[in-house]
Design a protein around this motif. Structure first.
Motif, PDB file in Angstrom:
ATOM      1  N   LEU A 128     -20.829   3.209   3.890  1.00  0.00           N
ATOM      2  CA  LEU A 128     -21.549   3.009   2.569  1.00  0.00           C
ATOM      3  C   LEU A 128     -21.834   1.848   2.269  1.00  0.00           C
ATOM      4  CD1 LEU A 128     -18.862   5.656   0.834  1.00  0.00           C
ATOM      5  CD2 LEU A 128     -20.758   6.091   1.724  1.00  0.00           C
TER       6      LEU A 128
ATOM      7  N   ASN B 259       2.443   5.550  -7.476  1.00  0.00           N
ATOM      8  CA  ASN B 259       1.247   6.150  -8.168  1.00  0.00           C
ATOM      9  C   ASN B 259       1.156   7.456  -8.079  1.00  0.00           C
ATOM     10  OD1 ASN B 259       0.417   3.308  -9.291  1.00  0.00           O
ATOM     11  ND2 ASN B 259      -0.789   3.199  -7.610  1.00  0.00           N
TER      12      ASN B 259
ATOM     13  N   ALA C 131      -8.324  14.571   4.352  1.00  0.00           N
ATOM     14  CA  ALA C 131      -9.115  13.438   4.257  1.00  0.00           C
ATOM     15  C   ALA C 131     -10.187  13.709   3.416  1.00  0.00           C
ATOM     16  CB  ALA C 131      -9.513  12.756   5.701  1.00  0.00           C
ATOM     17  N   PRO C 132     -10.723  13.024   2.310  1.00  0.00           N
ATOM     18  CA  PRO C 132     -11.790  13.574   1.508  1.00  0.00           C
ATOM     19  C   PRO C 132     -13.046  12.889   2.138  1.00  0.00           C
ATOM     20  CG  PRO C 132     -10.355  11.785   0.293  1.00  0.00           C
ATOM     21  CD  PRO C 132      -9.609  11.947   1.625  1.00  0.00           C
ATOM     22  N   ALA C 133     -14.207  13.235   1.676  1.00  0.00           N
ATOM     23  CA  ALA C 133     -15.415  12.437   1.925  1.00  0.00           C
ATOM     24  C   ALA C 133     -15.348  11.136   1.624  1.00  0.00           C
ATOM     25  CB  ALA C 133     -16.430  13.192   1.285  1.00  0.00           C
ATOM     26  N   PRO C 134     -15.991  10.081   2.131  1.00  0.00           N
ATOM     27  CA  PRO C 134     -15.990   8.545   1.782  1.00  0.00           C
ATOM     28  C   PRO C 134     -16.371   8.486   0.475  1.00  0.00           C
ATOM     29  CG  PRO C 134     -17.264   9.125   3.869  1.00  0.00           C
ATOM     30  CD  PRO C 134     -16.913  10.483   3.509  1.00  0.00           C
ATOM     31  N   GLU C 135     -17.424   9.431  -0.098  1.00  0.00           N
ATOM     32  CA  GLU C 135     -17.838   9.220  -1.285  1.00  0.00           C
ATOM     33  C   GLU C 135     -16.831   9.736  -2.380  1.00  0.00           C
ATOM     34  OE1 GLU C 135     -19.292  10.859   0.843  1.00  0.00           O
ATOM     35  OE2 GLU C 135     -21.029   9.598   1.372  1.00  0.00           O
TER      36      GLU C 135
ATOM     37  N   SER D   2      -5.351   2.869  -2.991  1.00  0.00           N
ATOM     38  CA  SER D   2      -6.535   3.611  -3.081  1.00  0.00           C
ATOM     39  C   SER D   2      -7.416   3.595  -4.147  1.00  0.00           C
ATOM     40  CB  SER D   2      -6.072   4.841  -2.566  1.00  0.00           C
ATOM     41  OG  SER D   2      -5.273   5.663  -3.563  1.00  0.00           O
TER      42      SER D   2
ATOM     43  N   LEU E 199     -16.460   2.653  -5.159  1.00  0.00           N
ATOM     44  CA  LEU E 199     -17.456   3.401  -5.346  1.00  0.00           C
ATOM     45  C   LEU E 199     -18.114   3.815  -6.580  1.00  0.00           C
ATOM     46  CD1 LEU E 199     -15.272   6.249  -3.265  1.00  0.00           C
ATOM     47  CD2 LEU E 199     -17.515   5.198  -2.634  1.00  0.00           C
TER      48      LEU E 199
ATOM     49  N   LEU F 281      -4.935   8.340   3.690  1.00  0.00           N
ATOM     50  CA  LEU F 281      -5.059   6.934   4.326  1.00  0.00           C
ATOM     51  C   LEU F 281      -3.970   6.416   4.964  1.00  0.00           C
ATOM     52  CD1 LEU F 281      -7.175   5.029   1.626  1.00  0.00           C
ATOM     53  CD2 LEU F 281      -7.726   5.372   4.088  1.00  0.00           C
TER      54      LEU F 281
ATOM     55  N   ALA G 161     -11.119   4.452   5.384  1.00  0.00           N
ATOM     56  CA  ALA G 161     -11.963   5.391   4.269  1.00  0.00           C
ATOM     57  C   ALA G 161     -13.177   5.380   4.957  1.00  0.00           C
ATOM     58  CB  ALA G 161     -11.707   4.718   3.037  1.00  0.00           C
ATOM     59  N   ARG G 162     -13.752   5.079   5.795  1.00  0.00           N
ATOM     60  CA  ARG G 162     -15.146   5.294   6.245  1.00  0.00           C
ATOM     61  C   ARG G 162     -15.996   4.512   5.579  1.00  0.00           C
ATOM     62  NH1 ARG G 162     -16.078  11.276   7.117  1.00  0.00           N
ATOM     63  NH2 ARG G 162     -14.220  11.376   5.736  1.00  0.00           N
ATOM     64  N   PHE G 163     -15.655   3.367   4.826  1.00  0.00           N
ATOM     65  CA  PHE G 163     -16.414   2.696   3.956  1.00  0.00           C
ATOM     66  C   PHE G 163     -17.510   1.842   4.622  1.00  0.00           C
ATOM     67  CE2 PHE G 163     -14.535   2.429  -0.815  1.00  0.00           C
ATOM     68  CZ  PHE G 163     -14.429   3.628  -0.729  1.00  0.00           C
TER      69      PHE G 163
ATOM     70  N   MET H 135      -4.046  -4.147  -1.552  1.00  0.00           N
ATOM     71  CA  MET H 135      -5.064  -3.216  -2.456  1.00  0.00           C
ATOM     72  C   MET H 135      -4.413  -1.891  -2.379  1.00  0.00           C
ATOM     73  SD  MET H 135      -8.262  -2.814   0.132  1.00  0.00           S
ATOM     74  CE  MET H 135      -9.458  -1.936  -1.025  1.00  0.00           C
TER      75      MET H 135
ATOM     76  N   PHE I 254       0.707  -1.091  -0.080  1.00  0.00           N
ATOM     77  CA  PHE I 254      -0.009  -0.145   0.027  1.00  0.00           C
ATOM     78  C   PHE I 254       0.952   1.284   0.078  1.00  0.00           C
ATOM     79  CE2 PHE I 254      -2.779   3.131   1.679  1.00  0.00           C
ATOM     80  CZ  PHE I 254      -4.052   2.929   1.051  1.00  0.00           C
TER      81      PHE I 254
ATOM     82  N   GLU J  66       0.896   3.701  -3.265  1.00  0.00           N
ATOM     83  CA  GLU J  66       0.528   5.377  -3.238  1.00  0.00           C
ATOM     84  C   GLU J  66       1.518   6.276  -3.420  1.00  0.00           C
ATOM     85  OE1 GLU J  66      -2.654   5.693  -2.734  1.00  0.00           O
ATOM     86  OE2 GLU J  66      -2.941   3.468  -2.492  1.00  0.00           O
TER      87      GLU J  66
ATOM     88  N   ARG K 178      -8.622  -2.606   7.629  1.00  0.00           N
ATOM     89  CA  ARG K 178      -8.165  -1.335   8.272  1.00  0.00           C
ATOM     90  C   ARG K 178      -8.331  -0.514   7.233  1.00  0.00           C
ATOM     91  NH1 ARG K 178      -2.529  -2.129  10.034  1.00  0.00           N
ATOM     92  NH2 ARG K 178      -2.580   0.103  10.596  1.00  0.00           N
TER      93      ARG K 178
ATOM     94  N   SER L  10      -3.765   7.735   8.353  1.00  0.00           N
ATOM     95  CA  SER L  10      -4.630   7.145   9.237  1.00  0.00           C
ATOM     96  C   SER L  10      -4.060   5.600   9.670  1.00  0.00           C
ATOM     97  CB  SER L  10      -6.058   7.142   8.626  1.00  0.00           C
ATOM     98  OG  SER L  10      -6.081   5.968   7.486  1.00  0.00           O
ATOM     99  N   LEU L  11      -3.138   5.250   9.002  1.00  0.00           N
ATOM    100  CA  LEU L  11      -2.673   4.023   9.234  1.00  0.00           C
ATOM    101  C   LEU L  11      -1.410   4.149  10.116  1.00  0.00           C
ATOM    102  CD1 LEU L  11      -2.576   2.190   5.611  1.00  0.00           C
ATOM    103  CD2 LEU L  11      -4.135   1.575   7.766  1.00  0.00           C
TER     104      LEU L  11
ATOM    105  N   ARG M 182      -7.329  10.351  -1.672  1.00  0.00           N
ATOM    106  CA  ARG M 182      -7.280   9.787  -0.424  1.00  0.00           C
ATOM    107  C   ARG M 182      -6.090   9.127  -0.045  1.00  0.00           C
ATOM    108  NH1 ARG M 182     -11.648   7.189  -1.939  1.00  0.00           N
ATOM    109  NH2 ARG M 182     -13.072   8.070  -0.607  1.00  0.00           N
ATOM    110  N   GLY M 183      -5.099   8.927  -1.003  1.00  0.00           N
ATOM    111  CA  GLY M 183      -4.191   8.137  -0.600  1.00  0.00           C
ATOM    112  C   GLY M 183      -3.100   8.289   0.543  1.00  0.00           C
TER     113      GLY M 183
ATOM    114  N   ARG N   2     -13.791   9.753  -5.351  1.00  0.00           N
ATOM    115  CA  ARG N   2     -13.479   8.797  -5.979  1.00  0.00           C
ATOM    116  C   ARG N   2     -11.897   8.590  -5.810  1.00  0.00           C
ATOM    117  NH1 ARG N   2     -16.650   9.349 -11.372  1.00  0.00           N
ATOM    118  NH2 ARG N   2     -18.868   8.904 -10.720  1.00  0.00           N
TER     119      ARG N   2
ATOM    120  N   GLY O 185     -11.948   3.722  -5.199  1.00  0.00           N
ATOM    121  CA  GLY O 185     -12.545   4.318  -6.047  1.00  0.00           C
ATOM    122  C   GLY O 185     -13.379   3.443  -7.148  1.00  0.00           C
TER     123      GLY O 185
END
Lengths: 171, 98
Positions: free
Chosen positions: B94, A53, A128-132, B53, B60, A141, B89-91, B51, A46, A50, B84, A144-145, A137-138, A134, B57
């Motif tokens: 959703l 990319n 931190a973007p909204a959960p929705e 990020s 979603l 995240l 990502a607060r999935f 996986m 990960f 991240e 985790r 957050s880890l 957020r890399g 796309r 996407g």
């Protein structure tokens, strides 16, 4: 520090290597066999994915993550990545990984530096973007880890420091 | 194949093995957009240890597609790291994650 306690891997990717787009697999293969990382290959993947990319897409190719949110934008973004790599005439990415064994666990440092002048490292804000959302957020995240993300904008490099915990059971 | 699909009546299951990253985006989209009459999409990540990020996407996009057709999306995982990431990502707000 002797070699038993610290391991360094450096991979420099020129245009041909960038087109092969297998850098993440190469880094993981190079670090295979380090006992402290064995149970943490998912985190390692990960982190490297991240940073790599981001360097390709934002640093070298100048793509903006916000484009993913438009209708059809996600597909268009990755099509632009493929096309951009195929037509890349110059560019370089360097990946430095250092694993240092600690009394408990290990410390992992991954630094990715790109030669790009596109969207610089400074614009890769680890908000931190909204959960929705796309994309975009890399780095948030990674934080957050528990990783510490350091952005060196003039050098167009991003460093992640991560304390690798001691494996307990199966990760 | 890193991505395989299985259709049983109204349930379409995507099984992703090894890596769930951007290299799957075309196959992932084609797999759900080519189907009709689906009431439940199951994304089986029990075989996916890695996986990035971009996978979020893709999930979603599937959710948006499913919402358009009134279908639900479930994610299956047994990997603590994938769990985790999904939580960070607060999935969990959703998706149904099992």
């Amino acid at each position: 520090m002797d070699r038993m306690h610290r391991r360094r891997v450096a991979i420099v990717l020129d245009v041909d290597a960038l087109r092969r787009d297998d850098a993440v697999a190469r880094v993981l293969a190079a670090l295979d066999g380090i006992p402290e990382l064995r149970a943490h290959r998912a985190e390692l993947f990960f982190i490297v994915a991240e940073l790599y990319n981001n360097a390709v897409e934002h640093g070298l190719l100048g793509l903006g993550s916000e484009a993913k949110g438009e209708p059809g934008g996600f597909e268009a973004y990755y099509a632009a990545r493929s096309a951009g790599l195929a037509s890349l005439s110059s560019g370089r990415i360097r990946i430095d990984v250092e694993v240092e064994k600690r009394r408990v666990g290990a410390h992992l440092r991954v630094r990715v530096t790109d030669s790009g002048s596109g969207l610089g490292a400074a614009t890769r804000a680890p908000r931190a973007p909204a959960p929705e959302a796309r994309g975009g957020r890399g780095l948030a995240l990674l934080r957050s880890l528990g990783a510490v993300v350091t952005i060196d904008a003039p050098a167009s490099s991003v460093t992640v420091d991560y304390a690798v915990p001691v494996a307990i059971g199966v990760s | 194949m890193p991505l395989t699909t299985h259709r049983q009546e109204g349930t379409l299951t995507f099984r992703i093995d090894d890596r769930f990253d951007f290299s799957l985006h075309r196959d992932f989209r084609a797999a759900h957009e080519g189907q009709s009459g689906v009431s439940c999409y199951v994304v089986d990540l029990t075989g996916a240890g890695y996986m990035d990020s971009s996978a979020l996407g893709m999930l979603l996009l599937l959710r948006e597609w499913a919402q358009g057709t009134g279908a639900e999306v479930r994610i299956l995982t047994r990997t603590s790291f994938v769990r985790r990431i999904l939580a960070s990502a607060r999935f969990d707000k959703l998706f149904r994650i099992d």
